[in-house]
Design an enzyme around this catalytic site. Sequence first.
Site, PDB file in Angstrom:
ATOM      1  N   ASP A  56      16.330  38.979  78.580  1.00 49.75           N
ATOM      2  CA  ASP A  56      17.373  39.784  77.933  1.00 49.75           C
ATOM      3  C   ASP A  56      17.077  40.042  76.462  1.00 49.75           C
ATOM      4  OD1 ASP A  56      19.270  40.102  80.077  1.00 49.75           O
ATOM      5  OD2 ASP A  56      19.620  37.934  79.928  1.00 49.75           O
ATOM      6  N   TYR A 114      12.166  27.675  81.779  1.00 53.13           N
ATOM      7  CA  TYR A 114      12.820  28.165  80.569  1.00 53.13           C
ATOM      8  C   TYR A 114      13.159  26.980  79.680  1.00 53.13           C
ATOM      9  CZ  TYR A 114      13.685  32.999  82.103  1.00 53.13           C
ATOM     10  OH  TYR A 114      13.540  34.306  82.472  1.00 53.13           O
TER      11      TYR A 114
END
Lengths: 261, 261
Positions: A56, A114
């Site tokens: 994002d 992540y």
Amino acid sequence: MTDALRSFKLTLAYDGAAYSGWQIQKNSPTIQAELEQAISRITGQTVRVAAAGRTDAGVHALGQVAGFKADTDMAAERIKGALNAVLPEDIRIIDCREAERDFQARFQALRKCYRYHVWEGAAPPLFGRGHVWAVKRLPPRESMEAALKRLEGEHDFAAFQSTGSQVKTTVRQMFRAELEVRGKLHTFSFQADGFLRHMVRALVGTLVSHDGSANIGNIIKSRDRSLAGRTAPPQGLFLAWVTYPGQGEPHAAVGPFDRFD
Amino acid sequence: MTDALRSFKLTLAYDGAAYSGWQIQKNSPTIQAELEQAISRITGQTVRVAAAGRTDAGVHALGQVAGFKADTDMAAERIKGALNAVLPEDIRIIDCREAERDFQARFQALRKCYRYHVWEGAAPPLFGRGHVWAVKRLPPRESMEAALKRLEGEHDFAAFQSTGSQVKTTVRQMFRAELEVRGKLHTFSFQADGFLRHMVRALVGTLVSHDGSANIGNIIKSRDRSLAGRTAPPQGLFLAWVTYPGQGEPHAAVGPFDRFD
């Protein structure tokens, strides 16, 4: 012509601060657009690049993986050098190699990791301000670690998905969910076979609240986004690495808070 | 009116990337201008701020010290908070305390410490790119360390001064000159009673060359700027801290490559 197409696997790192995320958008700078433009410049061809994780806006990567096909004689190593010469300095190619003809960076990914950096304090450190989320007071470490343990395994993570997302299943396998603490710097890391939209940021937003860490089991069970915590801001999030079947250790760049020795 | 003036000692950190250095200039953003404007906003007075070290364009600080006088009733701790609320996010007040009436940040400084980060490699690390100088191949560590030892003590540093500088004396006392190595990251640090213009950057530019490290004694003796190395670029340089008589340990912010544990 199609027969002459070679398939390439790129590993890249980027500082996402200046970009509206991975995916091409009209009138906004994106990583995908920069990369496709750079590949066009060096190969003379219009290519489409697909990434393992469509990060994002404002999210960073240390070891994003992207694939593309091109009709070129250039050696993979030369493509890496040529791309780095034309890409902006906040996007770096870490590795480029020729891949199987049918390589698909997104669908063939085995595992993604992540990382999320939280700084415990009223203000972030000046020189790390673009890469952490400052949280005044965190729950006790044991509480966050117990919650992380609870996340491991196969679960329906619907409670940690952005409302409005459309995916076939919200069940994911979380291989590892961990916390490393170095002074005020708290680094969460998550390894899974896939992630829902905003999932890591919703997990971190939940873990940093006392209630969230204490009730993570019930929140998972509820499948209710409104019971989980806020979505943590993008600047603390890094796509660390992605693995593929039979491709060995993943590549990754040095992160902003990594140790050098 | 003058009798009501109180004297303050500020310790501040900044990322110098966006600034044309410390000192006020027409039509260019500077740290001094931002700080004077912020102090005006919170005290309603026009003040002049003097710094221990007038850092150049693009140079950073972890513990710069600056003094100003103002007629205000605000407690020092409140001034700190109020300044941080109005300053841009790349300038942070670390400490604010009331000082002796005659406090002079520049002339009363006992010792200053500058740090310079060199990354051994063709390219800097992506997330540290604004805070290191990438040098492809460094001289052997022992050679740089021997040269650093040679810099310690009282010397005439004229060979490491920008041409055209006007100072009474180019003799400075170098208390410590050291190198810390962590993987590819090489951090030089210099503690002295004062520094000539561009002196640290000229020292680093000299130390990272084989010839420079090997011949540092002769270069000092020559007093000839043309024999020293190039001036290292500004982004690797940090004013780390400044000490004053009877004021105890200096304050400093966390640097971009500091350990947290």
